[in-house]
Design an enzyme around this catalytic site. Sequence first.
Site, PDB file in Angstrom:
ATOM      1  N   CYS A 146     -10.938  -2.992  -4.303  1.00 25.04           N
ATOM      2  CA  CYS A 146      -9.926  -3.937  -4.807  1.00 25.04           C
ATOM      3  C   CYS A 146     -10.582  -5.179  -5.393  1.00 25.04           C
ATOM      4  O   CYS A 146     -10.119  -5.723  -6.397  1.00 25.04           O
ATOM      5  CB  CYS A 146      -8.956  -4.340  -3.691  1.00 25.04           C
ATOM      6  SG  CYS A 146      -7.770  -3.036  -3.329  1.00 25.04           S
ATOM      7  N   ASN A 179       0.841  -1.196   0.000  1.00 23.80           N
ATOM      8  CA  ASN A 179       0.000   0.000   0.000  1.00 23.80           C
ATOM      9  C   ASN A 179       0.879   1.249   0.000  1.00 23.80           C
ATOM     10  O   ASN A 179       1.965   1.272   0.587  1.00 23.80           O
ATOM     11  CB  ASN A 179      -1.017   0.005   1.148  1.00 23.80           C
ATOM     12  CG  ASN A 179      -0.427  -0.175   2.528  1.00 23.80           C
ATOM     13  OD1 ASN A 179       0.622  -0.780   2.684  1.00 23.80           O
ATOM     14  ND2 ASN A 179      -1.086   0.355   3.537  1.00 23.80           N
ATOM     15  N   GLU A 210      -3.204  -4.581  -3.015  1.00 17.11           N
ATOM     16  CA  GLU A 210      -3.710  -5.507  -4.046  1.00 17.11           C
ATOM     17  C   GLU A 210      -3.768  -4.834  -5.413  1.00 17.11           C
ATOM     18  O   GLU A 210      -3.486  -5.443  -6.435  1.00 17.11           O
ATOM     19  CB  GLU A 210      -5.132  -5.982  -3.699  1.00 17.11           C
ATOM     20  CG  GLU A 210      -5.248  -6.701  -2.381  1.00 17.11           C
ATOM     21  CD  GLU A 210      -5.577  -5.775  -1.223  1.00 17.11           C
ATOM     22  OE1 GLU A 210      -4.958  -4.703  -1.112  1.00 17.11           O
ATOM     23  OE2 GLU A 210      -6.453  -6.126  -0.429  1.00 17.11           O
ATOM     24  N   GLU A 234       0.325   5.160   0.743  1.00 20.11           N
ATOM     25  CA  GLU A 234      -0.606   6.182   1.222  1.00 20.11           C
ATOM     26  C   GLU A 234      -0.211   7.560   0.723  1.00 20.11           C
ATOM     27  O   GLU A 234       0.862   7.758   0.144  1.00 20.11           O
ATOM     28  CB  GLU A 234      -0.660   6.132   2.755  1.00 20.11           C
ATOM     29  CG  GLU A 234      -1.227   4.806   3.244  1.00 20.11           C
ATOM     30  CD  GLU A 234      -1.502   4.756   4.730  1.00 20.11           C
ATOM     31  OE1 GLU A 234      -1.002   5.621   5.482  1.00 20.11           O
ATOM     32  OE2 GLU A 234      -2.226   3.833   5.142  1.00 20.11           O
ATOM     33  N   CYS A 263     -10.499  -4.928   0.239  1.00 17.61           N
ATOM     34  CA  CYS A 263     -11.616  -3.988   0.308  1.00 17.61           C
ATOM     35  C   CYS A 263     -12.480  -4.131  -0.953  1.00 17.61           C
ATOM     36  O   CYS A 263     -12.066  -4.737  -1.944  1.00 17.61           O
ATOM     37  CB  CYS A 263     -11.102  -2.555   0.462  1.00 17.61           C
ATOM     38  SG  CYS A 263     -10.443  -1.842  -1.040  1.00 17.61           S
ATOM     39  N   CYS A 304      -4.149   0.793  -2.510  1.00 14.87           N
ATOM     40  CA  CYS A 304      -4.112  -0.456  -1.744  1.00 14.87           C
ATOM     41  C   CYS A 304      -3.076  -1.399  -2.354  1.00 14.87           C
ATOM     42  O   CYS A 304      -2.816  -1.359  -3.568  1.00 14.87           O
ATOM     43  CB  CYS A 304      -5.459  -1.160  -1.784  1.00 14.87           C
ATOM     44  SG  CYS A 304      -6.743  -0.375  -0.822  1.00 14.87           S
TER      45      CYS A 304
HETATM   46  N1  THU Z   1      -5.437  -1.335   2.505  1.00  9.00           N
HETATM   47  C1  THU Z   1      -4.906  -2.169   1.573  1.00  9.00           C
HETATM   48  O1  THU Z   1      -3.765  -2.004   1.147  1.00  9.00           O
HETATM   49  N2  THU Z   1      -5.690  -3.183   1.121  1.00  9.00           N
HETATM   50  C2  THU Z   1      -6.973  -3.438   1.531  1.00  9.00           C
HETATM   51  O2  THU Z   1      -7.629  -4.322   1.008  1.00  9.00           O
HETATM   52  C3  THU Z   1      -7.545  -2.647   2.615  1.00  9.00           C
HETATM   53  C4  THU Z   1      -6.786  -1.450   3.036  1.00  9.00           C
HETATM   54  C5  THU Z   1      -4.602  -0.229   3.014  1.00  9.00           C
HETATM   55  C6  THU Z   1      -5.053   1.139   2.595  1.00  9.00           C
HETATM   56  C7  THU Z   1      -4.497   1.994   3.698  1.00  9.00           C
HETATM   57  O3  THU Z   1      -3.169   2.349   3.373  1.00  9.00           O
HETATM   58  C8  THU Z   1      -4.474   1.092   4.902  1.00  9.00           C
HETATM   59  O4  THU Z   1      -4.622  -0.232   4.420  1.00  9.00           O
HETATM   60  C9  THU Z   1      -5.573   1.371   5.913  1.00  9.00           C
HETATM   61  O5  THU Z   1      -6.805   1.424   5.314  1.00  9.00           O
END
Ligand code: THU
Length: 134
Positions: A92, A47, A60, A49, A89, A58
Site C-alpha cells: 500500500c 478491505n 488504503e 478479502e 502495509c 487492502c
Molecule cells: N489490511 C489492510 O486493509 N490494510 C493494511 O495496510 C494491512 C492489512 C487488511 C488486509 C486483510 O484483509 C486484513 O487486513 C488482514 O491482513
Amino acid sequence: MKLTDELRNSLCKQAADAAVDAYAPYSKFKVGSAVLTSSGKVYAGCNVENASYGLTLCAERVATAVAVSAGQKNLTAIAVASKDAVSPCGACRQVLAEFATEETEVLIASLKGVLVERISLSELLPRQFRFQAS
Ligand code: THU
C-alpha cells in the site's frame, strides 16, 4: 489543501466509518481508509478479502482507487483505521506513493476514529520506486 486538526480528526472518523463495511470473513480484521485529495474531497474504502487470500484488497488501496476513479490523483492525506491502529502495509505504501507528495500525511487511527499517530509517507517509505521510461 491545508490540513487542520479538525480535518485530520474528521478523516480518521470517516476511515473508521468505512471499516464498518469491511469484508473480512477470513482474518476478521476490519480496516477502513479515507483519503483527502487536493480538491478537498474525501474518498473512502475498506478491505475486501477473497477466498483466494492473495486477491485481498487492502482498505488504503481501495480508497485510493476510488479517488483516482473520480479523477482525483493528488493525495493530501490518508487515514487508516483498524482495531490495532496498524500502519499501511508495504504494498500500500508504494501504491500511495504514486499519488502522494513529500508532504502527504498518513494518519493512523483506532476503530473509533481516534488519531493515534501522524507520519509522512516519505518517512514510511523512503526511496520510493519511480518509473523512468528511457
Ligand atoms: N489490511 C489492510 O486493509 N490494510 C493494511 O495496510 C494491512 C492489512 C487488511 C488486509 C486483510 O484483509 C486484513 O487486513 C488482514 O491482513
